[in-house]
Write a protein that holds these residues in place. Structure first.
Motif, PDB file in Angstrom:
ATOM      1  N   LEU A 138       0.802  -1.215   0.000  1.00  0.00           N
ATOM      2  CA  LEU A 138       0.000   0.000   0.000  1.00  0.00           C
ATOM      3  C   LEU A 138       0.841   1.274   0.000  1.00  0.00           C
ATOM      4  O   LEU A 138       0.299   2.368  -0.199  1.00  0.00           O
ATOM      5  CB  LEU A 138      -0.924   0.014   1.235  1.00  0.00           C
ATOM      6  CG  LEU A 138      -1.965  -1.097   1.321  1.00  0.00           C
ATOM      7  CD1 LEU A 138      -2.700  -1.031   2.653  1.00  0.00           C
ATOM      8  CD2 LEU A 138      -2.949  -0.997   0.173  1.00  0.00           C
ATOM      9  N   GLY A 139       2.147   1.125   0.255  1.00  0.00           N
ATOM     10  CA  GLY A 139       2.994   2.311   0.371  1.00  0.00           C
ATOM     11  C   GLY A 139       2.733   3.060   1.658  1.00  0.00           C
ATOM     12  O   GLY A 139       2.813   4.294   1.702  1.00  0.00           O
ATOM     13  N   LYS A 140       2.416   2.322   2.740  1.00  0.00           N
ATOM     14  CA  LYS A 140       2.115   2.926   4.034  1.00  0.00           C
ATOM     15  C   LYS A 140       2.920   2.254   5.136  1.00  0.00           C
ATOM     16  O   LYS A 140       3.437   1.145   4.949  1.00  0.00           O
ATOM     17  CB  LYS A 140       0.608   2.820   4.345  1.00  0.00           C
ATOM     18  CG  LYS A 140      -0.282   3.574   3.370  1.00  0.00           C
ATOM     19  CD  LYS A 140      -1.731   3.485   3.772  1.00  0.00           C
ATOM     20  CE  LYS A 140      -2.611   4.277   2.812  1.00  0.00           C
ATOM     21  NZ  LYS A 140      -2.310   5.719   2.874  1.00  0.00           N
ATOM     22  N   SER A 141       3.001   2.913   6.276  1.00  0.00           N
ATOM     23  CA  SER A 141       3.712   2.347   7.417  1.00  0.00           C
ATOM     24  C   SER A 141       2.902   1.205   8.012  1.00  0.00           C
ATOM     25  O   SER A 141       1.675   1.143   7.822  1.00  0.00           O
ATOM     26  CB  SER A 141       3.935   3.417   8.482  1.00  0.00           C
ATOM     27  OG  SER A 141       2.694   3.794   9.071  1.00  0.00           O
ATOM     28  N   PRO A 142       3.561   0.291   8.758  1.00  0.00           N
ATOM     29  CA  PRO A 142       2.809  -0.786   9.411  1.00  0.00           C
ATOM     30  C   PRO A 142       1.722  -0.258  10.333  1.00  0.00           C
ATOM     31  O   PRO A 142       0.626  -0.822  10.404  1.00  0.00           O
ATOM     32  CB  PRO A 142       3.889  -1.536  10.201  1.00  0.00           C
ATOM     33  CG  PRO A 142       5.156  -1.285   9.437  1.00  0.00           C
ATOM     34  CD  PRO A 142       5.027   0.114   8.923  1.00  0.00           C
ATOM     35  N   GLY A 143       2.003   0.854  11.031  1.00  0.00           N
ATOM     36  CA  GLY A 143       1.004   1.431  11.929  1.00  0.00           C
ATOM     37  C   GLY A 143      -0.220   1.929  11.180  1.00  0.00           C
ATOM     38  O   GLY A 143      -1.365   1.688  11.599  1.00  0.00           O
ATOM     39  N   ALA A 144       0.009   2.624  10.069  1.00  0.00           N
ATOM     40  CA  ALA A 144      -1.113   3.124   9.272  1.00  0.00           C
ATOM     41  C   ALA A 144      -1.903   1.971   8.669  1.00  0.00           C
ATOM     42  O   ALA A 144      -3.136   2.019   8.571  1.00  0.00           O
ATOM     43  CB  ALA A 144      -0.596   4.047   8.173  1.00  0.00           C
TER      44      ALA A 144
END
Length: 288
Positions: A138-144
Motif C-alpha cells: 500500500l505504500g504505508k507504514s505498518p502502523g497506518a
C-alpha cells in the motif's frame, strides 16, 4: 529451471487464487490476477527472489489493488464465485464444502470498503499477512496499515469463516421470513440481534442499515411469495424472482447465538446476472 519454477508456482496457485478472490469478489478477475502474477514471475530471475511466497503475495496484492482502484470509476464487480444451492435441509457434508467457498455475506460488506481498507483487512485477517508486508503493497507504514485493517474490521463485523447452516440456523431464518411475511414486528425483533447489520448491494450502490428496529422496519425484502430457500456460500438464505422469471434478490443470513447477526442482500440486476442461481419455482410467471 523454468519447469521447476512452474512447479513451485503451482504449489502456490490455490492460495493466491483464494487471496485474489476474497479481495476482488470475482472468480474470473482472481484467475486473471493469478495468471498475470505467473507471467511476472516467469520474467524474473528466480535467484533474486529470497521468499517466493511473500513475493507472490505482494504481486497478487498489488495487482488486486489496481483492479479495486479501477472499479471506483467503473463499478462492475460480479459475484461469479458465489455458490448458491437449493437448501434441501440436509447434506451436512455439502454444507461444510459450501462454507469453505467465498461467502456473499462477507463480499457484500467488503464492497462497502475502500480499496486500501479491503486489501488490508483481507490479507491480515483472512490470510495472516504481516502488516509490514501489507504496508509495502500500500505504500504505508505498518502502523497506518494496522489502522486501515482495524477500521475495516469495525465495518465488516462478519465472521471470517462462514458458520455451517444447521437446523438451529435454519429455524431462526424461517422464523424471520415468517414474521416478515406476516408483518409481525415483535416476531422480527425476537430473532434479530440488537446490533444486526443489513447491507444491500443495489443498482445505486451500497445501503447499510444498523440495529434490529431499523432492520425490522424494512424487512419486506425477505417476504417475497416466490422465494426459494437456498444456501448462499454455506449460509441460509433465500432467492426471489420477478414475474418474468428474472432474479429479484438474493439474501444471506448469518446466525450467531440463536439470532441473526448480519444480513447481506443483492438486488443489483447486473450482480444477480453474474451469479449461478437455481431455477425459479414453476409458480413464477403464472397466474394465480
Amino acid at each position: 529451471m523454468p519447469e521447476t519454477l512452474a512447479e513451485t508456482f503451482e504449489t502456490q496457485r490455490e492460495r493466491l487464487r483464494a487471496v485474489a478472490h476474497r479481495v476482488l469478489g470475482s472468480a474470473a478477475d482472481a484467475e486473471d490476477v493469478v495468471q498475470e502474477a505467473w507471467l511476472r514471475l516467469s520474467r524474473q530471475d528466480a535467484a533474486e527472489i529470497h521468499n517466493l511466497e511473500g513475493w507472490l503475495t505482494t504481486v497478487v496484492g498489488r495487482l488486486s489493488l489496481d483492479v479495486l482502484r479501477s472499479r471506483r470509476a467503473r463499478p462492475e464487480t460480479p459475484y461469479d464465485g458465489i455458490v448458491v444451492a437449493v437448501d434441501d435441509g440436509n447434506a451436512p457434508a455439502e454444507n461444510v464444502e459450501l462454507a469453505d467457498s467465498v461467502g456473499l455475506a462477507l463480499l457484500v460488506v467488503l464492497e462497502s470498503l475502500g480499496p486500501n481498507e479491503r486489501l488490508a483487512f483481507v490479507l491480515h485477517d483472512l490470510f495472516a499477512v504481516p502488516f509490514e508486508e501489507i504496508g509495502r503493497i500500500l505504500g504505508k507504514s505498518p502502523g497506518a496499515t494496522k489502522m486501515l485493517a482495524s477500521r475495516a474490521r469495525r465495518k465488516v463485523r462478519t465472521p471470517a469463516r462462514t458458520p455451517v447452516a444447521g437446523p438451529e440456523q435454519r429455524e431462526v431464518v424461517q422464523a424471520f421470513l415468517t414474521a416478515a411475511r406476516d408483518g409481525d414486528f415483535e416476531g422480527l425483533l425476537r430473532v434479530l440481534d440488537p446490533d444486526v447489520r443489513l447491507t444491500i448491494d443495489n443498482p445505486d450502490g451500497m445501503v447499510v442499515v444498523l440495529g434490529a428496529t431499523n432492520v425490522a422496519a424494512g424487512a419486506r425484502f425477505g417476504a417475497a411469495k416466490d422465494g426459494r430457500r437456498v444456501l448462499v456460500g454455506g449460509l441460509p438464505g433465500v432467492v426471489a424472482w420477478r414475474e418474468d422469471g428474472t432474479p429479484l434478490s438474493v439474501v444471506a443470513f448469518t446466525v450467531l447465538a440463536g439470532r441473526i447477526a448480519s444480513i447481506a442482500a443483492v438486488t443489483d440486476p447486473v450482480k444477480l446476472a453474474s451469479m449461478d442461481l437455481p431455477e425459479p419455482p414453476e409458480t413464477v410467471g403464472t397466474s394465480r
